[in-house]
Design a protein around this motif. Sequence first.
Motif, PDB file in Angstrom:
ATOM      1  N   THR A 254      -1.376   8.210   4.961  1.00 21.41           N
ATOM      2  CA  THR A 254      -0.157   8.065   4.161  1.00 21.41           C
ATOM      3  C   THR A 254       0.676   9.346   4.188  1.00 21.41           C
ATOM      4  OG1 THR A 254      -1.199   6.478   2.659  1.00 21.41           O
ATOM      5  CG2 THR A 254       0.769   7.594   1.854  1.00 21.41           C
ATOM      6  N   LEU A 255       0.027  10.490   4.052  1.00 20.63           N
ATOM      7  CA  LEU A 255       0.748  11.766   4.036  1.00 20.63           C
ATOM      8  C   LEU A 255       1.307  12.118   5.412  1.00 20.63           C
ATOM      9  CD1 LEU A 255      -1.599  13.896   1.728  1.00 20.63           C
ATOM     10  CD2 LEU A 255       0.334  12.447   1.102  1.00 20.63           C
ATOM     11  N   ALA A 256       0.815  11.453   6.454  1.00 18.92           N
ATOM     12  CA  ALA A 256       1.293  11.705   7.819  1.00 18.92           C
ATOM     13  C   ALA A 256       2.190  10.579   8.333  1.00 18.92           C
ATOM     14  CB  ALA A 256       0.112  11.889   8.762  1.00 18.92           C
ATOM     15  N   PHE A 257       2.557   9.617   7.442  1.00 16.26           N
ATOM     16  CA  PHE A 257       3.436   8.506   7.803  1.00 16.26           C
ATOM     17  C   PHE A 257       2.835   7.631   8.896  1.00 16.26           C
ATOM     18  CE2 PHE A 257       7.344  11.433   6.840  1.00 16.26           C
ATOM     19  CZ  PHE A 257       6.934  11.535   5.524  1.00 16.26           C
ATOM     20  N   LEU A 265       3.955   2.951   1.921  1.00 18.97           N
ATOM     21  CA  LEU A 265       3.759   3.676   0.667  1.00 18.97           C
ATOM     22  C   LEU A 265       4.472   5.024   0.685  1.00 18.97           C
ATOM     23  CD1 LEU A 265      -0.015   2.856   0.075  1.00 18.97           C
ATOM     24  CD2 LEU A 265       1.976   1.812  -1.023  1.00 18.97           C
ATOM     25  N   ALA A 266       4.448   5.708   1.836  1.00 16.21           N
ATOM     26  CA  ALA A 266       5.158   6.983   1.931  1.00 16.21           C
ATOM     27  C   ALA A 266       6.658   6.775   1.767  1.00 16.21           C
ATOM     28  CB  ALA A 266       4.856   7.641   3.275  1.00 16.21           C
ATOM     29  N   ILE A 373      11.855  -5.292  -1.242  1.00 15.85           N
ATOM     30  CA  ILE A 373      11.330  -5.735   0.047  1.00 15.85           C
ATOM     31  C   ILE A 373      10.168  -4.871   0.523  1.00 15.85           C
ATOM     32  CG2 ILE A 373      11.911  -6.007   2.493  1.00 15.85           C
ATOM     33  CD1 ILE A 373      12.810  -8.276   0.705  1.00 15.85           C
ATOM     34  N   SER A 374      10.144  -3.592   0.141  1.00 11.99           N
ATOM     35  CA  SER A 374       8.991  -2.769   0.517  1.00 11.99           C
ATOM     36  C   SER A 374       7.719  -3.334  -0.112  1.00 11.99           C
ATOM     37  CB  SER A 374       9.204  -1.312   0.106  1.00 11.99           C
ATOM     38  OG  SER A 374       9.342  -1.181  -1.300  1.00 11.99           O
ATOM     39  N   GLY A 375       7.832  -3.875  -1.331  1.00  9.11           N
ATOM     40  CA  GLY A 375       6.676  -4.522  -1.953  1.00  9.11           C
ATOM     41  C   GLY A 375       6.278  -5.795  -1.238  1.00  9.11           C
ATOM     42  N   VAL A 376       7.274  -6.598  -0.846  1.00  9.00           N
ATOM     43  CA  VAL A 376       7.000  -7.839  -0.118  1.00  9.00           C
ATOM     44  C   VAL A 376       6.277  -7.540   1.195  1.00  9.00           C
ATOM     45  CG1 VAL A 376       8.035  -9.842   1.012  1.00  9.00           C
ATOM     46  CG2 VAL A 376       8.995  -9.002  -1.133  1.00  9.00           C
ATOM     47  N   VAL A 377       6.768  -6.536   1.929  1.00  9.93           N
ATOM     48  CA  VAL A 377       6.157  -6.179   3.213  1.00  9.93           C
ATOM     49  C   VAL A 377       4.739  -5.669   3.005  1.00  9.93           C
ATOM     50  CG1 VAL A 377       6.298  -4.609   5.185  1.00  9.93           C
ATOM     51  CG2 VAL A 377       8.362  -5.702   4.321  1.00  9.93           C
ATOM     52  N   ALA A 378       4.524  -4.888   1.936  1.00  6.47           N
ATOM     53  CA  ALA A 378       3.171  -4.381   1.660  1.00  6.47           C
ATOM     54  C   ALA A 378       2.202  -5.527   1.440  1.00  6.47           C
ATOM     55  CB  ALA A 378       3.203  -3.457   0.449  1.00  6.47           C
ATOM     56  N   PHE A 379       2.589  -6.511   0.644  1.00  4.28           N
ATOM     57  CA  PHE A 379       1.701  -7.638   0.371  1.00  4.28           C
ATOM     58  C   PHE A 379       1.507  -8.509   1.615  1.00  4.28           C
ATOM     59  CE2 PHE A 379       2.940  -7.167  -4.266  1.00  4.28           C
ATOM     60  CZ  PHE A 379       1.693  -6.696  -4.643  1.00  4.28           C
ATOM     61  N   SER A 380       2.530  -8.591   2.471  1.00  3.32           N
ATOM     62  CA  SER A 380       2.397  -9.407   3.683  1.00  3.32           C
ATOM     63  C   SER A 380       1.387  -8.807   4.650  1.00  3.32           C
ATOM     64  CB  SER A 380       3.758  -9.543   4.378  1.00  3.32           C
ATOM     65  OG  SER A 380       4.169  -8.321   4.958  1.00  3.32           O
ATOM     66  N   GLN A 381       1.120  -7.508   4.512  1.00  6.69           N
ATOM     67  CA  GLN A 381       0.144  -6.839   5.371  1.00  6.69           C
ATOM     68  C   GLN A 381      -1.217  -6.694   4.686  1.00  6.69           C
ATOM     69  OE1 GLN A 381       1.543  -3.179   7.163  1.00  6.69           O
ATOM     70  NE2 GLN A 381       3.568  -4.001   7.582  1.00  6.69           N
ATOM     71  N   THR A 382      -1.391  -7.349   3.535  1.00 10.13           N
ATOM     72  CA  THR A 382      -2.628  -7.219   2.764  1.00 10.13           C
ATOM     73  C   THR A 382      -3.341  -8.557   2.672  1.00 10.13           C
ATOM     74  OG1 THR A 382      -1.603  -5.501   1.407  1.00 10.13           O
ATOM     75  CG2 THR A 382      -3.615  -6.514   0.548  1.00 10.13           C
ATOM     76  N   ASN A 393      -1.509   0.865  -5.423  1.00  5.53           N
ATOM     77  CA  ASN A 393      -0.778   1.826  -4.604  1.00  5.53           C
ATOM     78  C   ASN A 393       0.730   1.715  -4.807  1.00  5.53           C
ATOM     79  OD1 ASN A 393      -3.069   2.983  -3.479  1.00  5.53           O
ATOM     80  ND2 ASN A 393      -3.111   1.583  -1.738  1.00  5.53           N
ATOM     81  N   LEU A 394       1.247   0.482  -4.929  1.00  8.71           N
ATOM     82  CA  LEU A 394       2.675   0.291  -5.163  1.00  8.71           C
ATOM     83  C   LEU A 394       3.087   0.856  -6.522  1.00  8.71           C
ATOM     84  CD1 LEU A 394       3.183  -3.336  -3.792  1.00  8.71           C
ATOM     85  CD2 LEU A 394       4.040  -1.219  -2.780  1.00  8.71           C
TER      86      LEU A 394
END
Length: 467
Positions: A254-257, A265-266, A373-382, A393-394
């Motif tokens: 995460t800290l390195a993108f 998350l970054a 949308i960042s939340g939507v994308v996060a859940f789509s990858q989970t 994390n969100l």
Amino acid sequence: MSSHSQSIFSPRYFALSIGIILSVMAVGFEGLSVTTIAPSIAGDLNGLNLFGWIFSTYLLAQIIGTLVVGRIIDRRGPAVPFTLALLLFIVGLVAAATAGDMYTMIASRAMQGLGAGAMMTCVYTAISLSYPDELRAKILGAFGTAYVLPSMLGPFVAGLIADQWSWRFVFWGILPILLISALLSLSAFTKLKSQPTQGGNGSAATWMALLLTIGTGILLVGLGKLPTIIGLVIVLVGGVLMVYPLRKLLPEGTLAFRRGMPAILATRGLFFAAYTSTQNFLVLALIEVKGITPSQAGLIVASAALSWCVIAYLQGRWDSADQGRGRLTRIILGVFLLAIGITIVFWVPVVTVTVAVIGQIIAGIGIGLAHPISGVVAFSQTGEAGVGKTSANLQFADSFTPGVVIGIGGSILVVCQAGGMSLQSGLIVTMGFHLLLIVLSLIASTRIAPVTEQIRTGLQSLGLKNK
């Protein structure tokens, strides 16, 4: 009926949607209201020397509530944690409303922070488990609106209540909202089940969360003592204690993108922190440098909240129209517009009311595009097995990063003034720090897409590893 034609307020989702919106509004209103009434609280309770801990205690407790409950959700589901979080938040409100001294108030703020962090993590989990992918953009847009609306009304209403009656009634007034939320949403939460994760070390995660809280607390104390040598030493110690648990608690890279979830998350943590901190220091610039009244400054900042609400609402329609194909583009565009908005208010001396409003409207459009949308994308990858951790994390990105960045921004301003710079010059440097965070967020946003086989093959052909 397909999810494309359904609404988050259709009979199937109505109670949960309203319950979620009310929960978010209650947490948002309480957090923003305390900003207005904190001076009255400290004065009445003879605790001006402990003023900062009204906010710091809430932030530090929220870290624990957010990170620990995410692991519990992945093992046992969200129903029990949500119930306990509601009760804890309610007890914290009652304790604050009846506090007779500053130490009781600080303890009540700790309970509120624990409850709020856990509640919001459970809400994110409910969104992931209850709504199909096609509706998540809409409910997260409503989620954002429910959090933004208190920023437009909360401080004014809280100040009015404190002036007409007492600051204690602000805490009492939030209780009915939470109780209605509980009645509507608890039955829906009891039906939610997440897939248990294997091999997770809940005890280790708890200790890491505690270490992160301690490190953050030390960092905040040190920031308040800058630019002294002792302050610098304390900041360095706190920073070291923060980085280690951060690397353990957040997804690797995460800290390195690193591409995928770490980059999501970054991106989110950086742009949300830059936006939130800019709002705080813009108000200070408008009042202290430009001579605008607090009410006028509040209306200018509210213009960003208004454009955020409008775009967050439209976001759901756009997502349905393109079936999610434009999500990554909208996130990158949103972060880019945030950069433009912050750039417009960067040069404080030439900022007029009109310029500030334009900058705020553009920044509001940017956050309205990128945040839901960042939340939507996060859940789509989970997968279901990790939904609790992703939810935590969100919520962590939305609470921890802004709190630390605001503290750093304040220390930058203090150091600049200690070095002989004027307030407006110090504010320019602080705004520059926010702009740097947005640039970093923009870089991270280009790495949100997970590694596909095509990308992996290309990296391997170049002799590079997936990062």
